[in-house]
Enzyme design. Structure first.
Site, PDB file in Angstrom:
ATOM      1  N   HIS A   1      52.255  43.068  42.607  1.00  0.00           N
ATOM      2  CA  HIS A   1      53.217  42.104  40.819  1.00  0.00           C
ATOM      3  C   HIS A   1      54.531  42.305  40.194  1.00  0.00           C
ATOM      4  CE1 HIS A   1      51.205  45.089  38.551  1.00  0.00           C
ATOM      5  NE2 HIS A   1      51.736  44.460  37.656  1.00  0.00           N
TER       6      HIS A   1
ATOM      7  N   LYS B   1      48.786  57.724  33.888  1.00  0.00           N
ATOM      8  CA  LYS B   1      47.844  56.831  33.062  1.00  0.00           C
ATOM      9  C   LYS B   1      47.623  57.902  32.251  1.00  0.00           C
ATOM     10  CE  LYS B   1      45.555  53.691  35.832  1.00  0.00           C
ATOM     11  NZ  LYS B   1      45.926  52.034  35.576  1.00  0.00           N
TER      12      LYS B   1
ATOM     13  N   HIS C   1      53.597  49.259  44.208  1.00  0.00           N
ATOM     14  CA  HIS C   1      54.748  49.130  43.153  1.00  0.00           C
ATOM     15  C   HIS C   1      55.803  50.142  43.355  1.00  0.00           C
ATOM     16  CE1 HIS C   1      51.771  46.957  42.237  1.00  0.00           C
ATOM     17  NE2 HIS C   1      51.256  47.767  41.450  1.00  0.00           N
TER      18      HIS C   1
ATOM     19  N   GLU D   1      52.674  54.189  31.855  1.00  0.00           N
ATOM     20  CA  GLU D   1      51.277  53.911  30.906  1.00  0.00           C
ATOM     21  C   GLU D   1      50.633  54.901  29.599  1.00  0.00           C
ATOM     22  OE1 GLU D   1      48.947  51.154  33.418  1.00  0.00           O
ATOM     23  OE2 GLU D   1      48.469  52.635  34.448  1.00  0.00           O
TER      24      GLU D   1
HETATM   25  C1  BG6 Z   1      47.992  47.356  39.349  1.00  0.00           C
HETATM   26  C2  BG6 Z   1      47.352  48.273  38.790  1.00  0.00           C
HETATM   27  O1  BG6 Z   1      48.113  47.361  40.090  1.00  0.00           O
HETATM   28  O2  BG6 Z   1      49.689  48.051  37.880  1.00  0.00           O
HETATM   29  C3  BG6 Z   1      46.897  49.818  37.292  1.00  0.00           C
HETATM   30  O3  BG6 Z   1      46.254  48.763  39.483  1.00  0.00           O
HETATM   31  C4  BG6 Z   1      48.011  49.300  36.278  1.00  0.00           C
HETATM   32  O4  BG6 Z   1      45.621  50.462  37.085  1.00  0.00           O
HETATM   33  C5  BG6 Z   1      49.138  48.449  36.177  1.00  0.00           C
HETATM   34  O5  BG6 Z   1      47.980  49.922  35.338  1.00  0.00           O
HETATM   35  C6  BG6 Z   1      50.255  49.125  35.778  1.00  0.00           C
HETATM   36  O6  BG6 Z   1      51.205  47.034  35.952  1.00  0.00           O
HETATM   37  P1  BG6 Z   1      52.180  46.341  34.852  1.00  0.00           P
HETATM   38  O7  BG6 Z   1      52.496  45.856  35.006  1.00  0.00           O
HETATM   39  O8  BG6 Z   1      51.230  46.991  33.669  1.00  0.00           O
HETATM   40  O9  BG6 Z   1      53.218  48.171  34.766  1.00  0.00           O
END
Ligand code: BG6
Length: 508
Positions: free
Chosen positions: A184, A346, A246, A222
């Protein structure tokens, strides 16, 4: 804008979190923007026994709660949910897929769709293969005058071997062009904007190499912990959850050569070349190049925060990393010798994702500066939040002498247009409907990324003496991560929620 052909989306795992938090609200937003095809239907599939009416009600509530559209109108929501259906089925038994086929045919006839189906696997990854096998066996992947596409969520396997096995199974059933592996991050506007920043502007390219760049730092921090996902996360950890996908995709887009066109394969070929050029980390060097950590309980702004080992679904003696920082090199002409530092974690002080380009110092220091401060320009590409770009450079302080001060020049993405930035899932789902795979991970990219991480996974598995450093929740992770950075007095940047600010502990 091109309109997708009529289609049906089948969501496996429709009673789960992903469907209600992200997928249905994203499809609803596409509907609000008139980006859905003239005729479409959505079928939720799950083990939970509920009726179509109950499913519609639940999804309507999810839209109100999670939609990014401003104040969704109730009338619009009820019009939207009329095209939602639910089928409760046991997705481990083949008979269930024959039932699904009949169900799909009924809806297809009702809407006159013409056989175009998208299957979204929003299920635990362990059942991706069996869903694909059963869909293919039931003839639901055959494309005769229609398209059949499968969307899978990460993780694409757990390591190189399982990643390859998953690809092999899928390829025995369907073509690579039918597979859409969702990362994503690639759907985020600001990640795509990286391509525009680099390749639409002539001024960056001449500097974008080892001659002018000292190091590159990518952070995805995060502030939340593992929340309700302890069971999944404890088997995954930050390396699989964030780095394999990512973070490495951001490395790819930052380091790639200009593609010959915007063709999906032209872009993905360049990202693949970056992955293929990653200097392998030797297993024995893992403690020197990789730092892992795990958050411990602490007080954040007066509130008690649970340590990772006491989170629901997590083993009390877990050694799973909730933080990882890696130093590595890219062995090619553009980047030879430039260290790349990536980190994710995290329960860090704030939620921020950014790419920092640290330029080299001037060859000769003419001017007086605050002690300890060396001249160096930084370009910060802020992915989230406060999306934008920040350039840090030196200026003369007004007054006597030549005192130099580091100043900011910033651009905030929100100033570009007064429109809502579409969510990553909106963009990606729309692309699957159009059959555009540019923003999806290809089989070879996924395998090459796993290959790079393999020595780290092996070293951690084979050598229990490699430390998992504890870090109090709400801090920037283990202090040892600064030891990765070459150069006295150099540290990671400590970004804040507001792009222009940075300090060890600043406004959160
Ligand atoms: C997800 C992870 O792919 O991405 C999560 O599984 C993480 O652990 C998340 O919290 C973070 O996405 P974003 O868009 O909030 O940065």
């Amino acid at each position: 804008m091109e309109s997708p052909k009529n289609l049906i989306i089948v969501i496996f795992g429709a009673s789960g979190d992903l469907a209600s938090r992200k997928l249905i609200p994203a499809i609803f937003s596409l509907k609000s923007q008139n980006l859905l095809p003239g005729k479409y239907a959505i079928i939720g599939v799950g083990r939970t026994i509920i009726s179509t009416d109950e499913f519609r009600k639940k999804m309507a509530e999810a839209i109100v709660k999670f939609s990014e559209e401003k104040v969704p109108e109730n009338n619009m929501i009820s019009v939207f949910t009329e095209d939602l259906y639910y089928l409760s089925m046991d997705n481990s038994s083949y008979d269930g897929y024959l039932e699904l086929k009949t169900f799909l045919q009924g809806i297809d006839d009702k809407y006159k769709i013409g056989g175009n189906y998208i299957f979204y696997m929003a299920t635990p990854p362990s059942i991706y293969e069996s869903i694909a096998v059963n869909l293919a066996k039931a003839g639901l992947c055959d494309q005769v005058n229609c398209f059949r596409r499968i969307i899978i969520e990460k993780p694409f396997g757990y390591d190189l071997e399982s990643g390859k096995k998953l690809n092999k199974t899928l390829h025995e059933l369907i073509g690579e062009d039918q597979i859409f592996r969702i990362d994503h991050y690639l759907g985020k506007e600001t990640v795509q904007n990286l391509l525009v920043t680099r390749f639409a502007n002539g001024m960056f390219e001449p500097l974008w190499n080892r001659n002018y760049i000292h190091r590159i730092e990518i952070t995805s921090a995060e502030s939340i912990g593992v929340e309700e996902r302890g069971g999944y996360y404890d088997k995954s950890g930050a390396l699989r959850d964030m780095v394999q996908n990512h973070l490495l995709q951001m490395v790819g887009l930052t380091a790639m050569e200009p593609p010959s066109s915007l063709d999906p394969d032209a872009i993905r070929n360049e990202v693949l070349k970056v992955f293929q050029s990653l200097q392998p980390i030797k297993e024995e060097n893992v403690p020197l190049q990789v730092i892992r950590g795990q958050y411990t309980g602490s007080l954040i702004r007066g509130e008690c925060v649970t340590g990772y080992r006491h989170e629901k679904g997590v083993a009390v003696d877990s050694r799973t990393e909730t933080y990882v920082a890696i130093k590595f090199y890219i062995n090619n002409w553009r980047w030879g010798g430039v260290p790349f530092y990536i980190r994710t974690g995290k329960r860090l002080p704030t939620r921020v994702t950014e790419i920092v380009i640290h330029f080299k110092q001037t060859p000769h220091h003419l001017f007086q500066r605050e002690s300890g401060k060396l001249p160096a320009n930084q370009l910060i590409i802020r992915i989230q939040p406060d999306e934008g770009m920040l350039l840090k450079f030196d200026m003369k302080e007004p007054g006597a002498g030549f005192n130099v001060k580091n100043v900011n020049m910033d651009f905030h993405y929100k100033d570009l247009a007064n429109i809502r930035v579409p969510s990553a899932y909106e963009r990606l789902l729309h692309d699957v409907m159009l059959g555009d795979s540019t923003l999806f991970s290809r089989d070879d990219e996924v395998e090459t990324a796993w290959k790079f991480l393999e020595p780290i996974q092996k070293a951690w598995a084979n050598n229990p003496a490699i430390k998992v450093f504890g870090y109090p929740a709400g801090t920037w992770g283990p202090e040892h991560a600064n030891d990765l950075i070459d150069g006295d007095e150099l540290t990671w940047r400590y970004p804040c929620k507001n792009m222009a600010d940075d300090e060890l502990y600043c406004e959160l």
